[in-house]
Design a protein around this motif. Structure first.
Motif, PDB file in Angstrom:
ATOM      1  N   UNK A   1       4.888   2.156   2.777  1.00  0.00           N
ATOM      2  CA  UNK A   1       4.660   0.783   2.333  1.00  0.00           C
ATOM      3  C   UNK A   1       3.666   0.765   1.174  1.00  0.00           C
ATOM      4  N   UNK A   2       3.266  -0.416   0.750  1.00  0.00           N
ATOM      5  CA  UNK A   2       2.359  -0.542  -0.391  1.00  0.00           C
ATOM      6  C   UNK A   2       0.969   0.035  -0.122  1.00  0.00           C
ATOM      7  N   UNK A   3       0.651   0.287   1.143  1.00  0.00           N
ATOM      8  CA  UNK A   3      -0.626   0.921   1.508  1.00  0.00           C
ATOM      9  C   UNK A   3      -0.468   2.414   1.758  1.00  0.00           C
ATOM     10  N   UNK A   4       0.707   2.965   1.403  1.00  0.00           N
ATOM     11  CA  UNK A   4       1.018   4.385   1.544  1.00  0.00           C
ATOM     12  C   UNK A   4       1.115   4.828   3.008  1.00  0.00           C
ATOM     13  N   UNK A   5       1.492   3.904   3.890  1.00  0.00           N
ATOM     14  CA  UNK A   5       1.677   4.198   5.312  1.00  0.00           C
ATOM     15  C   UNK A   5       3.174   4.362   5.566  1.00  0.00           C
ATOM     16  N   UNK A   6       3.541   5.459   6.218  1.00  0.00           N
ATOM     17  CA  UNK A   6       4.953   5.737   6.499  1.00  0.00           C
ATOM     18  C   UNK A   6       5.510   4.754   7.517  1.00  0.00           C
TER      19      UNK A   6
END
Length: 134
Positions: free
Chosen positions: A41-46
Motif C-alpha cells: 500500500x502507500x505506506x509500503x505495507x504488504x
C-alpha cells in the motif's frame, strides 16, 4: 514525445528511486516499461493475501501509467512472478481480470522461489504503448 528516455517517478515513489536506484517506469516515444510492482500500500505495507497484493500492485501500475500518459487499456504485456504460482493463480486471475476485463494483454506467469521481501506473493511488470488501446 521524442526518442529520449523519460524517467517516470510517481508521487510517493521518489524514496524508492533514490534508495534502490531504479526508475518505477521509463518512457521512450510511445513505449512505457514499468518496473516490477509488488503488493504494497502507500505506506509500503504488504497486502494480507494474494488478492489484496495483486490489487495493490495493479493500482500502482495504473497510477504509474497515468503519470506516464497512458492507461491500463494501453498495456500490451504483463509478466508476473509468483511465489506460489499454482496455489494462488485463481485468486490472482480474479483480480487481474477485474483490471483487464476484455482485450487481454499478452501474459507470462513465472513461479519463483522468493521476491524482495518474504511477505511478497507477487510482482508484476508491464509494457505499454501509449494510445494503442483506444
Amino acid at each position: 514525445m521524442t526518442g529520449k528516455q523519460q524517467r517516470v517517478v510517481p508521487e510517493g515513489t521518489q524514496a524508492i528511486y533514490d534508495h534502490y536506484h531504479f526508475a518505477p517506469a521509463i518512457r521512450v516515444g510511445d513505449m512505457i516499461w514499468i518496473s516490477g510492482q509488488v503488493g504494497i500500500d502507500e505506506n509500503f505495507v504488504a497486502g494480507e493475501d494474494m488478492e489484496q497484493q495483486a490489487r495493490f500492485a495493479f493500482e500502482a501500475i495504473r497510477k504509474t501509467l497515468a503519470v506516464a500518459g497512458a492507461g491500463l487499456k494501453d498495456v500490451v504485456e504483463l509478466m508476473t512472478f509468483h511465489t506460489d504460482l499454482r496455489g494462488e493463480m485463481e485468486d490472482f486471475t480474479k483480480i487481474k481480470d477485474a483490471f483487464f476485463p476484455k482485450d487481454f494483454p499478452c501474459w507470462t506467469a513465472l513461479g519463483v522461489s522468493q521476491l524482495a521481501a518474504p511477505e511478497y506473493k507477487v510482482e508484476i511488470r508491464v509494457v505499454a504503448v501509449v494510445g494503442s488501446g483506444a
